[in-house]
Enzyme design. Structure first.
Site, mmCIF file in Angstrom:
data_model
loop_
_atom_site.group_PDB
_atom_site.id
_atom_site.type_symbol
_atom_site.label_atom_id
_atom_site.label_comp_id
_atom_site.label_asym_id
_atom_site.label_seq_id
_atom_site.Cartn_x
_atom_site.Cartn_y
_atom_site.Cartn_z
ATOM 1 N N SER A 1 -11.112 -0.062 -0.117
ATOM 2 C CA SER A 1 -9.804 -0.711 -0.017
ATOM 3 C C SER A 1 -9.664 -1.976 -0.851
ATOM 4 C CB SER A 1 -9.486 -1.019 1.443
ATOM 5 O OG SER A 1 -10.491 -1.831 2.011
ATOM 6 N N HIS B 1 -7.157 4.977 1.585
ATOM 7 C CA HIS B 1 -6.518 4.679 0.300
ATOM 8 C C HIS B 1 -6.584 5.823 -0.701
ATOM 9 C CE1 HIS B 1 -5.658 0.490 1.237
ATOM 10 N NE2 HIS B 1 -6.773 0.541 1.936
ATOM 11 N N GLU C 1 -16.302 5.072 2.733
ATOM 12 C CA GLU C 1 -14.882 5.270 2.450
ATOM 13 C C GLU C 1 -14.756 6.183 1.242
ATOM 14 O OE1 GLU C 1 -12.790 1.475 2.276
ATOM 15 O OE2 GLU C 1 -13.700 0.873 4.154
ATOM 16 N N ASP D 1 -13.671 7.591 5.378
ATOM 17 C CA ASP D 1 -12.381 6.959 5.654
ATOM 18 C C ASP D 1 -11.566 7.083 4.364
ATOM 19 O OD1 ASP D 1 -10.290 5.087 5.754
ATOM 20 O OD2 ASP D 1 -11.377 3.773 7.121
ATOM 21 N N LYS E 1 -0.391 4.169 4.552
ATOM 22 C CA LYS E 1 -0.469 3.712 3.161
ATOM 23 C C LYS E 1 0.358 4.625 2.259
ATOM 24 C CE LYS E 1 -3.937 0.772 4.584
ATOM 25 N NZ LYS E 1 -5.223 0.658 5.248
ATOM 26 N N ASN F 1 0.810 -1.217 0.000
ATOM 27 C CA ASN F 1 0.000 0.000 0.000
ATOM 28 C C ASN F 1 0.845 1.270 0.000
ATOM 29 O OD1 ASN F 1 -2.464 -1.381 0.091
ATOM 30 N ND2 ASN F 1 -2.261 -1.667 2.301
ATOM 31 N N HIS G 1 -14.523 -0.902 5.901
ATOM 32 C CA HIS G 1 -13.433 -1.634 6.554
ATOM 33 C C HIS G 1 -13.828 -2.183 7.925
ATOM 34 C CE1 HIS G 1 -9.297 -1.863 8.410
ATOM 35 N NE2 HIS G 1 -9.001 -2.262 7.189
HETATM 36 C C1 LIG Z 1 -5.812 0.141 6.372
HETATM 37 C C2 LIG Z 1 -7.138 0.713 6.669
HETATM 38 C C3 LIG Z 1 -7.461 1.152 7.955
HETATM 39 C C4 LIG Z 1 -6.526 0.958 9.112
HETATM 40 O O1 LIG Z 1 -5.440 1.801 9.050
HETATM 41 P P1 LIG Z 1 -4.070 1.409 9.825
HETATM 42 O O2 LIG Z 1 -3.383 2.703 9.973
HETATM 43 O O3 LIG Z 1 -3.377 0.443 8.964
HETATM 44 O O4 LIG Z 1 -4.493 0.820 11.133
HETATM 45 C C5 LIG Z 1 -8.680 1.750 8.147
HETATM 46 N N1 LIG Z 1 -9.563 1.884 7.142
HETATM 47 C C6 LIG Z 1 -9.300 1.449 5.891
HETATM 48 C C7 LIG Z 1 -10.314 1.619 4.818
HETATM 49 C C8 LIG Z 1 -8.087 0.835 5.625
HETATM 50 O O5 LIG Z 1 -7.827 0.368 4.405
#
Ligand SMILES: *Cc1c(COP(=O)(O)O)cnc(C)c1O
Length: 375
Positions: free
Chosen positions: A182, A210, A178, A207, A232, A48, A134
């Site tokens: 993801s 990505h 989101e 969120d 990421k 990522n 997620h």
């Molecule tokens: C990876 C991810 C998270 C968690 O983030 P980390 O910093 O890795 O704990 C939360 N939401 C989504 C959509 C993700 O892809």
């Protein structure tokens, strides 16, 4: 009564017979987009680190300088003595990048979702979330005690329908989606969702795990609550939430994963600052992952990529693993993603394109995938 050992063995056997056992495989010697696995050098499409920043000399230097100045750990939570001065700079940078008034940095994206959602909703409130959000969002919703209803993936219509039927029975309402999904790489209809939220007196949380650094921040920046991660495209670690100043002021005391968890190590915060400065100024670098994904979808005759994430849905879990192994033999690392991470019968290879991939590599990958026949 069952002994712990019997319980663990029974559970492992269950996961083996259902083909869903998860094991850790070592990944060492990162070099550009390459990783070494099982003593083999593989070109990875499963990282990522979309911009290659995790290995950027600027981030490494910032981390080393922070270790030398402050040491390795933060020693306490931010509300006690862990609030080292780098936090303020990182919060200014992320708020500016997200075009938001204020920000607060948290331990990780997972901890952010686990902490923010219960701070905003509780028993008597309604949370309406996209069906594919997620796992950390779902955990946050469960922890909040609010009623959770799910709407059809990226369907503003379905979201509207749920609010029409249920909104009146609850006090506050939080809609969660989101920015870039993801496992599918598609983009939420945020403008439509914002309009629905206005009609039904709801708040919107997105969120952007990505999206930050690799997808345009247009509509996404209008959401009331924007969370994301530095793990990421930022190539570092840590979570954040951006919102109006009054909201952030409230959240500082209300997010339990902030109050009761140790602050991030200074080196991690320093790398994130260095990365955000690169993201702010190097537009060409930030555009590259999507350009690479678009090249791949064009070569494969797939729908145009909307983000650096392209799913190759195989369906059957065993077939997805077969394709993963086939590609590994040809020198590519593309990890299969299986239920329960994705819905049943949608096992897939999830390709993550990076600024470090070369056009020739992408063409070779496309050829390799085209040459695969399910055994
Ligand atoms: C990876 C991810 C998270 C968690 O983030 P980390 O910093 O890795 O704990 C939360 N939401 C989504 C959509 C993700 O892809």
């Amino acid at each position: 009564m069952q002994s712990l050992l019997d319980f663990a063995q029974m559970k492992t056997e269950e996961s083996i017979s259902s083909g869903r056992r998860r094991i850790l495989k070592q990944c060492i010697d990162r070099e550009g987009p390459y990783v070494v696995r099982n003593k083999k050098k593989l070109l990875s499409f499963s990282c990522n680190d979309y911009l290659g920043l995790a290995q950027h000399p600027g981030l490494k230097e910032a981390a080393i300088a922070a270790v030398n100045e402050w040491g390795s750990g933060a020693c306490a939570s931010r509300l006690v003595t862990g609030n080292h001065s780098l936090y303020e700079e990182l919060e200014k940078e992320i708020a500016s990048l997200k075009n938001s008034e204020a920000a607060i940095v948290l331990g990780s994206g997972y901890l952010a979702n686990l902490g923010i959602i219960p701070a905003l909703a509780s028993k008597g409130d309604l949370i309406v979330a996209d069906r594919l959000v997620h796992s950390s969002i779902i955990s946050g919703c469960i922890l909040s005690g609010a009623k959770l209803l799910r709407f059809g993936h990226n369907s503003a219509l379905s979201c509207n329908e749920i609010l029409r039927k249920h909104r009146k029975n609850y006090r506050n309402c939080l809609i969660i989606t989101e920015h870039v999904f993801s496992m599918d790489g598609d983009i939420a209809p945020i403008t439509d969702i914002m309009a629905i939220a206005k009609d039904y007196d709801a708040w919107v949380m997105t969120d952007d795990a990505h999206g930050l650094g690799v997808c345009a921040q247009g509509e996404e920046n209008n959401a009331d609550i924007q969370m994301g991660t530095f793990s990421k495209a930022v190539g570092s670690y840590g979570g954040y939430v951006c919102a109006k100043k009054e909201v952030i002021d409230y959240l500082i005391g209300a997010i339990k994963t902030l109050v009761y968890s140790t602050a991030l190590p200074p080196a991690v915060v320093a790398s994130s600052i260095a990365a955000l400065k690169i993201i702010k100024h190097d537009k060409k670098l930030c555009a590259k992952p999507l350009q690479n994904a678009l090249l791949f979808t064009k070569l494969m005759g797939l729908d145009y990529a909307k983000s650096p994430i392209v799913p190759l849905i195989v369906g059957d879990e065993k077939a997805a693993l077969q394709l993963e192994n086939y590609l590994e033999n040809k020198g590519f690392l593309v990890v299969a993603i299986r239920p329960p991470t994705v819905p049943p019968k949608t096992a897939r290879l999830r390709l993550a394109f990076s600024a470090l991939h070369h056009e020739g590599d992408i063409a070779k990958l496309a050829d390799a995938i085209k040459s695969f026949k399910i055994a």
